[in-house]
Scaffold this active site. Structure first.
Site, PDB file in Angstrom:
ATOM      1  N   ALA A  14       0.830  -1.209   0.000  1.00  0.00           N
ATOM      2  CA  ALA A  14       0.000   0.000   0.000  1.00  0.00           C
ATOM      3  C   ALA A  14       0.867   1.264   0.000  1.00  0.00           C
ATOM      4  CB  ALA A  14      -0.909   0.031   1.215  1.00  0.00           C
ATOM      5  N   ASP A  37      -0.350  -5.739   3.623  1.00  0.00           N
ATOM      6  CA  ASP A  37       0.005  -4.509   4.330  1.00  0.00           C
ATOM      7  C   ASP A  37      -0.753  -4.407   5.652  1.00  0.00           C
ATOM      8  OD1 ASP A  37       1.313  -1.617   2.909  1.00  0.00           O
ATOM      9  OD2 ASP A  37       0.481  -1.617   4.939  1.00  0.00           O
ATOM     10  N   CYS A  63      -2.306  -7.576   7.069  1.00  0.00           N
ATOM     11  CA  CYS A  63      -1.400  -8.451   7.824  1.00  0.00           C
ATOM     12  C   CYS A  63      -0.226  -7.670   8.421  1.00  0.00           C
ATOM     13  CB  CYS A  63      -0.872  -9.521   6.862  1.00  0.00           C
ATOM     14  SG  CYS A  63       0.436 -10.562   7.508  1.00  0.00           S
ATOM     15  N   TYR A 154      18.260   1.569  11.480  1.00  0.00           N
ATOM     16  CA  TYR A 154      17.833   1.533  10.080  1.00  0.00           C
ATOM     17  C   TYR A 154      18.987   1.057   9.212  1.00  0.00           C
ATOM     18  CZ  TYR A 154      15.698   2.749   5.673  1.00  0.00           C
ATOM     19  OH  TYR A 154      15.179   2.664   4.401  1.00  0.00           O
ATOM     20  N   THR A 191       8.372   9.067  -1.200  1.00  0.00           N
ATOM     21  CA  THR A 191       7.280   8.286  -0.608  1.00  0.00           C
ATOM     22  C   THR A 191       7.003   8.842   0.789  1.00  0.00           C
ATOM     23  OG1 THR A 191       8.575   6.695   0.678  1.00  0.00           O
ATOM     24  CG2 THR A 191       8.315   6.222  -1.684  1.00  0.00           C
TER      25      THR A 191
HETATM   26  N1  LIG Z   1      11.547   6.043   0.406  1.00  0.00           N
HETATM   27  C1  LIG Z   1      12.865   5.922   0.387  1.00  0.00           C
HETATM   28  O1  LIG Z   1      13.613   6.920   0.301  1.00  0.00           O
HETATM   29  C2  LIG Z   1      13.488   4.587   0.456  1.00  0.00           C
HETATM   30  C3  LIG Z   1      12.784   3.494   0.974  1.00  0.00           C
HETATM   31  N2  LIG Z   1      13.439   2.285   1.078  1.00  0.00           N
HETATM   32  C4  LIG Z   1      12.720   1.112   1.579  1.00  0.00           C
HETATM   33  O2  LIG Z   1      11.633   0.837   0.689  1.00  0.00           O
HETATM   34  C5  LIG Z   1      10.625   0.086   1.382  1.00  0.00           C
HETATM   35  C6  LIG Z   1       9.261   0.710   1.111  1.00  0.00           C
HETATM   36  O3  LIG Z   1       9.254   1.987   1.736  1.00  0.00           O
HETATM   37  P1  LIG Z   1       8.454   3.244   1.146  1.00  0.00           P
HETATM   38  O4  LIG Z   1       7.540   2.808   0.062  1.00  0.00           O
HETATM   39  O5  LIG Z   1       9.438   4.302   0.893  1.00  0.00           O
HETATM   40  O6  LIG Z   1       7.654   3.664   2.443  1.00  0.00           O
HETATM   41  P2  LIG Z   1       6.083   3.737   2.744  1.00  0.00           P
HETATM   42  O7  LIG Z   1       5.997   4.202   4.142  1.00  0.00           O
HETATM   43  O8  LIG Z   1       5.402   4.475   1.654  1.00  0.00           O
HETATM   44  O9  LIG Z   1       5.616   2.209   2.648  1.00  0.00           O
HETATM   45  C7  LIG Z   1       5.882   1.278   3.661  1.00  0.00           C
HETATM   46  C8  LIG Z   1       4.669   0.354   3.741  1.00  0.00           C
HETATM   47  O10 LIG Z   1       4.935  -0.691   4.669  1.00  0.00           O
HETATM   48  C9  LIG Z   1       3.751  -0.917   5.420  1.00  0.00           C
HETATM   49  N3  LIG Z   1       4.058  -1.565   6.706  1.00  0.00           N
HETATM   50  C10 LIG Z   1       4.658  -0.996   7.789  1.00  0.00           C
HETATM   51  N4  LIG Z   1       4.729  -1.877   8.807  1.00  0.00           N
HETATM   52  C11 LIG Z   1       4.160  -3.035   8.350  1.00  0.00           C
HETATM   53  C12 LIG Z   1       3.916  -4.305   8.934  1.00  0.00           C
HETATM   54  N5  LIG Z   1       4.283  -4.566  10.200  1.00  0.00           N
HETATM   55  N6  LIG Z   1       3.311  -5.262   8.188  1.00  0.00           N
HETATM   56  C13 LIG Z   1       2.931  -4.998   6.907  1.00  0.00           C
HETATM   57  N7  LIG Z   1       3.130  -3.817   6.289  1.00  0.00           N
HETATM   58  C14 LIG Z   1       3.731  -2.849   7.018  1.00  0.00           C
HETATM   59  C15 LIG Z   1       3.156   0.478   5.605  1.00  0.00           C
HETATM   60  O11 LIG Z   1       1.787   0.406   5.963  1.00  0.00           O
HETATM   61  C16 LIG Z   1       3.399   1.078   4.224  1.00  0.00           C
HETATM   62  O12 LIG Z   1       2.326   0.849   3.365  1.00  0.00           O
HETATM   63  C17 LIG Z   1      11.048   0.108   2.850  1.00  0.00           C
HETATM   64  O13 LIG Z   1      11.673  -1.120   3.176  1.00  0.00           O
HETATM   65  C18 LIG Z   1      12.079   1.249   2.928  1.00  0.00           C
HETATM   66  O14 LIG Z   1      13.008   1.072   3.969  1.00  0.00           O
HETATM   67  C19 LIG Z   1      14.757   2.117   0.701  1.00  0.00           C
HETATM   68  C20 LIG Z   1      15.448   3.165   0.187  1.00  0.00           C
HETATM   69  C21 LIG Z   1      14.857   4.441  -0.050  1.00  0.00           C
HETATM   70  C1  LIG Z   2      16.804   7.071   7.857  1.00  0.00           C
HETATM   71  C2  LIG Z   2      16.117   6.537   6.642  1.00  0.00           C
HETATM   72  C3  LIG Z   2      16.282   7.459   5.510  1.00  0.00           C
HETATM   73  C4  LIG Z   2      15.847   7.212   4.286  1.00  0.00           C
HETATM   74  C5  LIG Z   2      15.285   5.937   3.931  1.00  0.00           C
HETATM   75  C6  LIG Z   2      15.970   5.230   2.790  1.00  0.00           C
HETATM   76  O1  LIG Z   2      16.543   4.033   3.148  1.00  0.00           O
HETATM   77  C7  LIG Z   2      16.956   6.038   2.103  1.00  0.00           C
HETATM   78  O2  LIG Z   2      16.582   6.739   1.198  1.00  0.00           O
HETATM   79  C8  LIG Z   2      18.338   6.011   2.480  1.00  0.00           C
HETATM   80  C9  LIG Z   2      19.237   6.543   1.616  1.00  0.00           C
HETATM   81  C10 LIG Z   2      20.590   6.640   2.004  1.00  0.00           C
HETATM   82  C11 LIG Z   2      21.448   7.206   1.163  1.00  0.00           C
HETATM   83  C12 LIG Z   2      22.805   7.446   1.574  1.00  0.00           C
HETATM   84  C13 LIG Z   2      23.664   7.873   0.662  1.00  0.00           C
HETATM   85  C14 LIG Z   2      23.331   7.778  -0.763  1.00  0.00           C
HETATM   86  C15 LIG Z   2      24.205   8.220  -1.659  1.00  0.00           C
HETATM   87  C16 LIG Z   2      23.999   7.925  -3.080  1.00  0.00           C
HETATM   88  O3  LIG Z   2      22.769   8.427  -3.576  1.00  0.00           O
HETATM   89  C17 LIG Z   2      25.191   8.426  -3.867  1.00  0.00           C
HETATM   90  C18 LIG Z   2      25.550   7.385  -4.812  1.00  0.00           C
HETATM   91  C19 LIG Z   2      26.832   7.035  -5.071  1.00  0.00           C
HETATM   92  C20 LIG Z   2      28.023   7.769  -4.586  1.00  0.00           C
HETATM   93  C21 LIG Z   2      28.711   7.025  -3.474  1.00  0.00           C
HETATM   94  C22 LIG Z   2      29.210   5.669  -3.920  1.00  0.00           C
HETATM   95  O4  LIG Z   2      29.384   4.834  -3.060  1.00  0.00           O
HETATM   96  O5  LIG Z   2      29.394   5.430  -5.128  1.00  0.00           O
END
Ligand SMILES: NC(=O)C1=CN([C@@H]2O[C@H](COP(=O)(O)OP(=O)(O)OC[C@H]3O[C@@H](n4cnc5c(N)ncnc54)[C@H](O)[C@@H]3O)[C@@H](O)[C@H]2O)C=CC1
Ligand SMILES: CC/C=C\C[C@H](O)C(=O)/C=C/C=C/C=C\C=C\[C@@H](O)C/C=C\CCC(=O)O
Length: 260
Positions: A14, A37, A63, A154, A191
Site C-alpha cells: 500500500a 500490508d 497483515c 535503520y 514516498t
Molecule cells: N523512500 C525511500 O527513500 C526509500 C525506501 N526504502 C525502503 O523501501 C521500502 C518501502 O518503503 P516506502 O515505500 O518508501 O515507504 P512507505 O511508508 O510508503 O511504505 C511502507 C509500507 O509498509 C507498510 N508496513 C509498515 N509496517 C508493516 C507491517 N508490520 N506489516 C505490513 N506492512 C507494514 C506500511 O503500511 C506502508 O504501506 C522500505 O523497506 C524502505 O526502507 C529504501 C530506500 C529508499
Molecule cells: C533514515 C532513513 C532514511 C531514508 C530511507 C531510505 O533508506 C533512504 O533513502 C536512504 C538513503 C541513504 C542514502 C545514503 C547515501 C546515498 C548516496 C547515493 O545516492 C550516492 C551514490 C553514489 C556515490 C557514493 C558511492 O558509493 O558510489
C-alpha cells in the site's frame, strides 16, 4: 522470468514503492498481485490498481508481517486463491531515529526479521518441488552502504537485508529450490517514508546533487531484478548519481572453484 501470467505477493504494497512495484508488474501483464500490508489503505490502493490495469486481479491482504504466523497466512491466502506464487517482494519497512529506542527496535524487526520471514516463506512456497520456482526481491537501501547519522538501527537493518539476500542467493541454494533472491538498494525516493523521520527531508536537501527519485524509476530496477534470470544473490543500487547498477559480487567474480 516472463512476468506475464505470474502471481506476485508484495509486502508494504500500500506504500509508495510497493504500489509502484505492483503497477510495474501489472503493466507487464502479471495475472495477479496481492498487496500485503498492515495499513487499511491497501484496500483503496488495490481498487485503484484494479481500475488502472484490468483484467489483472489485485487483492489486499491485511497483515502484520512481523508476526510469522499471520504472514504465513498471507502466503496461504495467495496460494489458495491463485494456485501458485511466482514473485515475492519483501518491501514493508520503516525508519525511526536513534532517539526513539522502541521505534528503533521495531525498525530492526520489521526491516530485517520480517524480511527473513518473507524470504524463508517465499523459498518454501515457491520451491520447485512443491511450486514452480520463482524470484524474491528484498528491498534494502543505499543506507546499507552509506550510513546516515541518527539511524543506526535503520542502517544496520538494511545492511542485514543485503547480507541475508546474498546468503539466500548462493548458487547451491538456487539449484536446490529454483528460487532466485536479489536485493534492491534505492537512495532517497519520494514516498511517505521520508515524512516519518523529522528533519529527514531537510537533511536530504543539504546533500549536494541529491534529487529525490520517483518510485517509478526505482520500479524499473525492481522489474529488471524480476525478469533477468541471470541475477541471483545480486545487489542492485538505484541512485540519482549513477542510475541503476548491479554491485559486483566478489564470489561470482572469483575463480568458480572458490567456495568463499
Ligand atoms: N523512500 C525511500 O527513500 C526509500 C525506501 N526504502 C525502503 O523501501 C521500502 C518501502 O518503503 P516506502 O515505500 O518508501 O515507504 P512507505 O511508508 O510508503 O511504505 C511502507 C509500507 O509498509 C507498510 N508496513 C509498515 N509496517 C508493516 C507491517 N508490520 N506489516 C505490513 N506492512 C507494514 C506500511 O503500511 C506502508 O504501506 C522500505 O523497506 C524502505 O526502507 C529504501 C530506500 C529508499
Ligand atoms: C533514515 C532513513 C532514511 C531514508 C530511507 C531510505 O533508506 C533512504 O533513502 C536512504 C538513503 C541513504 C542514502 C545514503 C547515501 C546515498 C548516496 C547515493 O545516492 C550516492 C551514490 C553514489 C556515490 C557514493 C558511492 O558509493 O558510489
Amino acid at each position: 522470468m516472463k512476468i506475464s501470467g505470474k502471481v506476485a505477493l508484495i509486502t508494504g504494497g500500500a506504500g509508495g514503492l510497493g504500489k509502484a512495484f505492483a503497477a510495474a508488474l501489472l503493466r507487464a501483464k502479471a495475472k495477479a498481485v496481492c498487496l500485503v500490508d498492515i495499513s487499511s489503505r491497501g484496500k483503496e490502493v488495490a481498487e485503484d490498481l484494479r481500475l488502472q490495469y484490468p483484467p489483472s486481479q489485485v487483492d489486499f491482504y491485511h497483515c502484520d508481517v512481523m508476526n510469522y504466523d499471520l504472514f504465513k497466512g498471507a502466503f496461504d491466502f495467495v496460494q489458495k486463491r491463485f494456485g501458485a506464487i511466482d514473485i515475492v517482494c519483501n518491501n514493508a519497512g520503516m525508519a525511526a531515529s536513534d532517539h526513539n529506542v522502541s521505534g528503533s527496535i521495531r525498525t530492526l524487526r520489521l526491516n530485517l526479521e520480517a524480511v527473513y520471514f518473507g524470504t524463508k516463506l517465499g523459498m518454501d512456497y515457491m520451491d520447485k518441488e512443491s511450486g514452480r520456482g520463482g524470484v524474491i526481491i528484498n528491498v534494502a537501501s543505499m543506507a546499507a552502504f552509506l550510513p546516515l547519522m541518527g539511524s543506526m538501527c535503520y542502517n544496520a537493518s538494511k545492511a542485514g537485508v543485503v547480507a541475508l539476500t546474498k546468503s539466500a542467493g548462493v548458487p547451491e541454494q538456487y539449484e536446490m529450490t529454483g528460487v532466485r533472491v536479489n536485493a534492491l538498494c534505492p537512495s532517497f525516493t519520494e514516498t511517505p517514508l521520508l515524512d516519518t523521520s523529522s528533519g529527514l527531508r531537510e537533511m536530504i536537501a543539504q546533500l549536494p546533487n541529491h534529487p529525490i527519485m520517483s518510485p517509478e524509476y526505482v520500479a524499473e530496477g525492481f522489474q529488471q531484478l524480476v525478469e533477468n534470470e541471470e541475477l541471483c544473490g545480486a545487489v542492485m543500487r538505484v541512485t540519482p548519481q549513477k542510475g541503476i547498477e548491479i554491485v559486483p559480487n566478489r564470489r561470482k567474480d572469483r575463480n568458480s572453484s572458490s567456495k568463499l
